[in-house]
Design an enzyme around this catalytic site. Structure first.
Site, PDB file in Angstrom:
ATOM      1  N   GLU A 125       1.936 -23.738  24.173  1.00 51.22           N
ATOM      2  CA  GLU A 125       1.609 -24.173  22.822  1.00 51.22           C
ATOM      3  C   GLU A 125       1.219 -25.645  22.774  1.00 51.22           C
ATOM      4  O   GLU A 125       0.552 -26.079  21.833  1.00 51.22           O
ATOM      5  CB  GLU A 125       2.785 -23.874  21.892  1.00 51.22           C
ATOM      6  CG  GLU A 125       3.105 -22.390  21.890  1.00 51.22           C
ATOM      7  CD  GLU A 125       4.128 -21.983  20.843  1.00 51.22           C
ATOM      8  OE1 GLU A 125       4.737 -22.862  20.229  1.00 51.22           O
ATOM      9  OE2 GLU A 125       4.302 -20.774  20.651  1.00 51.22           O
ATOM     10  N   LYS A 146       9.131 -26.927  31.903  1.00 54.68           N
ATOM     11  CA  LYS A 146       9.246 -26.903  30.440  1.00 54.68           C
ATOM     12  C   LYS A 146       8.324 -25.803  29.934  1.00 54.68           C
ATOM     13  O   LYS A 146       8.625 -24.624  30.071  1.00 54.68           O
ATOM     14  CB  LYS A 146       8.906 -28.270  29.838  1.00 54.68           C
ATOM     15  CG  LYS A 146       9.921 -29.361  30.185  1.00 54.68           C
ATOM     16  CD  LYS A 146       9.548 -30.692  29.569  1.00 54.68           C
ATOM     17  CE  LYS A 146      10.471 -31.795  30.026  1.00 54.68           C
ATOM     18  NZ  LYS A 146      10.035 -33.127  29.572  1.00 54.68           N
ATOM     19  N   ILE A 189       4.983 -27.492  36.832  1.00 54.92           N
ATOM     20  CA  ILE A 189       4.040 -26.422  36.505  1.00 54.92           C
ATOM     21  C   ILE A 189       4.221 -25.313  37.541  1.00 54.92           C
ATOM     22  O   ILE A 189       3.943 -25.501  38.724  1.00 54.92           O
ATOM     23  CB  ILE A 189       2.598 -26.947  36.489  1.00 54.92           C
ATOM     24  CG1 ILE A 189       2.463 -28.100  35.488  1.00 54.92           C
ATOM     25  CG2 ILE A 189       1.635 -25.819  36.145  1.00 54.92           C
ATOM     26  CD1 ILE A 189       2.837 -27.759  34.058  1.00 54.92           C
ATOM     27  N   LEU A 190       4.701 -24.165  37.087  1.00 52.42           N
ATOM     28  CA  LEU A 190       5.091 -23.095  38.006  1.00 52.42           C
ATOM     29  C   LEU A 190       3.889 -22.437  38.669  1.00 52.42           C
ATOM     30  O   LEU A 190       3.958 -22.041  39.833  1.00 52.42           O
ATOM     31  CB  LEU A 190       5.912 -22.049  37.250  1.00 52.42           C
ATOM     32  CG  LEU A 190       7.171 -22.587  36.548  1.00 52.42           C
ATOM     33  CD1 LEU A 190       7.869 -21.479  35.771  1.00 52.42           C
ATOM     34  CD2 LEU A 190       8.123 -23.234  37.548  1.00 52.42           C
ATOM     35  N   ILE A 212       2.547 -11.634  27.621  1.00 50.65           N
ATOM     36  CA  ILE A 212       1.573 -11.526  26.529  1.00 50.65           C
ATOM     37  C   ILE A 212       0.208 -12.079  26.952  1.00 50.65           C
ATOM     38  O   ILE A 212      -0.557 -12.576  26.144  1.00 50.65           O
ATOM     39  CB  ILE A 212       2.090 -12.236  25.261  1.00 50.65           C
ATOM     40  CG1 ILE A 212       2.431 -13.702  25.534  1.00 50.65           C
ATOM     41  CG2 ILE A 212       3.297 -11.522  24.709  1.00 50.65           C
ATOM     42  CD1 ILE A 212       2.810 -14.481  24.283  1.00 50.65           C
ATOM     43  N   GLY A 213      -0.051 -11.953  28.260  1.00 52.93           N
ATOM     44  CA  GLY A 213      -1.277 -12.517  28.805  1.00 52.93           C
ATOM     45  C   GLY A 213      -1.050 -13.882  29.412  1.00 52.93           C
ATOM     46  O   GLY A 213      -2.002 -14.586  29.748  1.00 52.93           O
ATOM     47  N   PHE A 266       0.483 -14.468  20.022  1.00 57.35           N
ATOM     48  CA  PHE A 266       0.401 -15.797  19.386  1.00 57.35           C
ATOM     49  C   PHE A 266       1.477 -16.008  18.320  1.00 57.35           C
ATOM     50  O   PHE A 266       1.299 -16.798  17.400  1.00 57.35           O
ATOM     51  CB  PHE A 266      -0.993 -16.022  18.778  1.00 57.35           C
ATOM     52  CG  PHE A 266      -2.121 -15.682  19.706  1.00 57.35           C
ATOM     53  CD1 PHE A 266      -2.248 -16.322  20.923  1.00 57.35           C
ATOM     54  CD2 PHE A 266      -3.047 -14.714  19.366  1.00 57.35           C
ATOM     55  CE1 PHE A 266      -3.284 -15.996  21.797  1.00 57.35           C
ATOM     56  CE2 PHE A 266      -4.081 -14.385  20.229  1.00 57.35           C
ATOM     57  CZ  PHE A 266      -4.198 -15.032  21.446  1.00 57.35           C
ATOM     58  N   GLY A 319       9.225 -19.247  27.134  1.00 54.67           N
ATOM     59  CA  GLY A 319       9.352 -18.064  27.976  1.00 54.67           C
ATOM     60  C   GLY A 319       9.357 -18.336  29.456  1.00 54.67           C
ATOM     61  O   GLY A 319      10.218 -17.829  30.192  1.00 54.67           O
TER      62      GLY A 319
END
Length: 739
Positions: A699, A695, A623-624, A475-476, A249, A518
């Protein structure tokens, strides 16, 4: 590969693998306990010893003496590294507080010693025998007292949000004075901590002058550079390895004490040393989200057109620290000819303030989006209509810069339809369900899209298996899966024919995980490497690379078809490339948007708040992987509930530390606090962003949620609370009378 013109049609647009809801390929390791987290890397180096950190018992002053005799004599102790043994270590460019060395104390729980022993229990027991004498000096711990005289200070979060000390467009003061409808209100957000499940943890081992650190870190290249500087060694002598991370986070963006002391402890003991930061030190020794005091003024005509808008924020940090960039989104989100933003920074002696999920926008929108609702009420307008009225398709401060895509209105309209917004009673405190007061609230979400160079190495073997290597981290967030999807799409393979290796600084440098940059950038780096691999394969097989098709594990052109693996019969093929960006970011404003909707219930007797329903409608490029993207958004929404209703670090203003420095007293949402959460992704692909046309959403999901909850609580009760978190003591005595 240079990306400096909008993306045209490319192999990703086939959407055979990319864009499909795909199970995480690392899921089986997570659920069976076989994913190796940092502290569990028992096999990477033999004969590991255990380190236990001793933290300072004062927040400001210096150490006058340290008696280690009893600790050194304790059973199992191998060595003790004391801060008095060495001068203050150099501070890397990404750290604010010194991590170790010297007698000076800059904040509470600053690391002052590492006890190394044969077992964890022995190290902990010996650490309790270290006797320290201090000379305490007065510190600056009371943010509210310091804020009024805090100087102006600009800054950037490094994650796409930032502002100068003062920024003006037009004549705010004149326009605000002349506006027939005005709002002038102050909002506060508290200090918050990341509270990730996995602690900061590292294992370090030296071979001659070279050190390897198996750690939990979001940004491998940063960690490599910063550890090298902190230890005053060459970066070529540092290797960082972090394939699995149990939550970060933003707290694990930067080098921390665990990695530094593991390296120092391993050097001193001559054997590998593992260190996990205990929970109280995670909260006082590492970083946190700084508290803010935010003043917002809005002036509008009676038809709801904003003519003046100002957002001024004050936050606190250690000397040389940065402000919480809470005004950033207000520079971009709504139209208005006359504008003012400013930031102030109070110098304090509390632990370091730095990035926490959506730094800037998360706390900034908690204030701005309440203010927008308050202004809508003054105007007698529906909150959505007021926001639509003041939508903009250009940067309000630089009208020549258009948004690459901006579907905020569509997010709000779809959200309103899906959530049943038309059933909302605009008059507060009118809807009851037994002893519960019921309300609906909404808020806009906003987060910038950030582009950064990212590389990857892609290999092909004779079996037709593609292996991707990059120092990108997971990171999850599902990074293993979306990178595999990208390579599979590009090379015409099923996803199970792709191997993904992450988190090792020996691999090409990537974007890393942070700022919701990321996914887009790391997959774009893999895309670039796969373009080079496609060209190499076509050349080896005698195809014209412009005419070739990669599909079903084969390479085709015209009537000719060859197995992909045949290109590597003479030996594995290895190629490496990276994505880097031109100036499209200067020509276009690139951002992501959301409409957040919440139904809340407040108990008329106790003041307790319960969230009943949540909805997020997101516009965030392609959206991948909708499955993992949804998980990202609902996780962020959950953090938004925590920020709105319960999360708050309590500061001891006498002694300068966060009192509730554990998971028993720092409250975060649990399953019982979270109702059904629905997420909708608008169908869009942003060709200005990258070849992936994506994109980020990691967050965006937290941006605006807190205000949507606050607005729902107000609609339920008629009591406006402007100070987060909205705990029952802040409205209990003002709730409607119980009939």
């Amino acid at each position: 590969m240079k990306f400096d013109t909008p993306a045209g049609q490319n192999p990703i647009d086939q959407l055979k693998v990319v864009g499909r809801p795909t199970d995480r390929i690392d899921g089986k390791f997570k659920t069976t306990g076989t994913a190796p987290y940092a502290y569990e890397r028992h096999d990477v180096a033999p004969h590991q010893a255990y380190g236990y950190i001793v933290g300072s018992a004062i927040a400001k002053g210096r150490i006058t003496s340290m008696d280690l005799s009893a600790a050194k004599a304790a059973p199992g102790v191998v060595t003790i590294v004391s801060t008095l043994d060495m001068p203050k270590l150099p501070v890397s460019k990404r750290n604010i507080a010194p991590l170790f060395g010297g007698a000076e104390i800059d904040h509470y729980h600053q690391a002052i010693a590492l006890v190394v022993a044969e077992t964890f229990e022995q190290a902990r027991a010996a650490a309790n025998l270290v006797r320290v004498q201090y000379a305490r000096t007065p510190g600056r711990f009371d943010f509210a007292a310091l804020a009024p005289t805090a100087p102006l200070e600009g800054g950037s979060s490094g994650e796409g949000s930032g502002a100068p000390p003062v920024d003006r467009v037009g004549n705010f003061e004149g326009a605000f004075a002349a506006a027939p409808v005005k709002l002038d209100a102050t909002y506060t957000t508290p200090d918050e901590t990341h509270a990730m499940m996995e602690p900061f943890a590292s294992i370090a081992a030296w071979q001659g002058d070279k050190v390897t650190v198996w750690t939990s870190n979001q940004m491998i290249t940063w960690a490599k550079e910063d550890l090298a500087k902190t230890l005053s060694i060459s970066a070529d002598n540092v290797r960082i390895d972090s394939p699995y991370i149990g939550g970060g986070f933003g707290g694990k963006l930067f080098l921390r004490t665990d990695a530094t002391l593991a390296a120092l402890g391993a050097k001193a003991s001559g054997r590998p040393v593992k260190v996990a930061m205990q929970r109280p030190l995670m909260i006082n020794n590492s970083t946190h989200r700084s508290a803010t005091i935010q003043r917002i003024r809005i002036g509008a005509t009676r038809d709801g057109t904003i003519t003046a808008i100002a957002h001024e924020s004050t936050s606190g940090n250690l000397p040389h620290g940065k402000p919480e960039t809470a005004v950033s989104q207000t520079k971009l989100l709504y139209a208005g000819a006359n504008r003012l933003t400013s930031m102030r920074l109070a110098v304090m002696d509390l632990p370091e303030g730095n990035a926490m999920r959506a730094p800037g926008e998360a706390p900034g929108l908690m204030a701005l989006e309440i203010a927008m609702d308050e202004m809508a009420e003054k105007l007698g307008m529906d909150p959505i209509d007021f926001r639509v009225k003041n939508d903009t398709q250009v940067d309000p401060e630089k009208p020549e810069r258009k948004y690459s895509q901006r579907q905020l209105i569509e997010c709000m309209r779809q959200g309103a339809d899906r959530f049943g917004w038309s059933k909302r009673n605009p008059k507060p405190a009118q809807v009851r369900d037994g002893q519960w007061l019921i309300g609906m609230g909404m808020a806009a979400g906003f987060r910038n899209n950030m582009l950064t160079k990212s590389g990857a190495k892609v290999s092909l073997d004779h079996r037709g298996v593609v292996t991707v290597r990059t120092d990108m981290t997971d990171i999850g967030t599902g990074t293993y899966t979306i990178i595999a999807q990208t390579a599979a799409e590009m090379m015409g393979l099923p996803i199970d024919r792709v191997v993904v290796l992450l988190g090792d600084s020996d691999f090409p440098a990537s974007a890393g995980s942070g700022g919701q940059w990321g996914a887009n950038n790391s997959t774009a780096g893999v895309y670039a490497a796969c373009i080079k691999l496609r060209e190499t394969v076509a050349q080896k097989l005698g195809f014209n690379s412009g005419d070739v098709e990669f599909s079903g594990g084969k390479v085709r052109a015209g009537n000719r078809s060859v197995a992909l693996g045949d290109a590597a019969k003479g030996g594995d093929i290895h190629v490496e490339d990276h994505i880097e960006y031109g100036d499209l970011g200067k020509q276009y404003q690139q951002s992501t948007f959301a409409g957040h909707f919440v139904e809340a219930a407040v108990n008329a007797y106790t003041g307790e708040t319960r969230i009943r329903r949540m909805l997020a409608v997101c516009a965030a490029g392609r959206i991948l992987n909708p499955k993992s993207a949804r998980s990202q958004v609902i996780g962020a929404m959950t953090m938004g509930v925590g920020a709105a209703l319960m999360e708050e670090l309590a500061v001891d203003k006498r002694f300068g530390f966060f009192v509730n420095h554990d998971l028993a007293t720092y409250e975060v949402p649990v399953h019982a606090d979270i109702p059904h959460q629905e997420v909708i992704f608008l169908d869009e692909a942003d060709a200005i962003s990258s070849p992936m046309k994506a994109k980020g959403v990691g967050e965006l999901g937290i941006c605006g949620v807190g205000a949507a909850i606050a607005n729902a609580v107000y609609n339920a009760t008629g009591v406006r609370v402007r100070d987060y978190p909205i705990t029952l003591d802040k409205h209990l005595d003002r709730l409607p009378a119980i009939a």
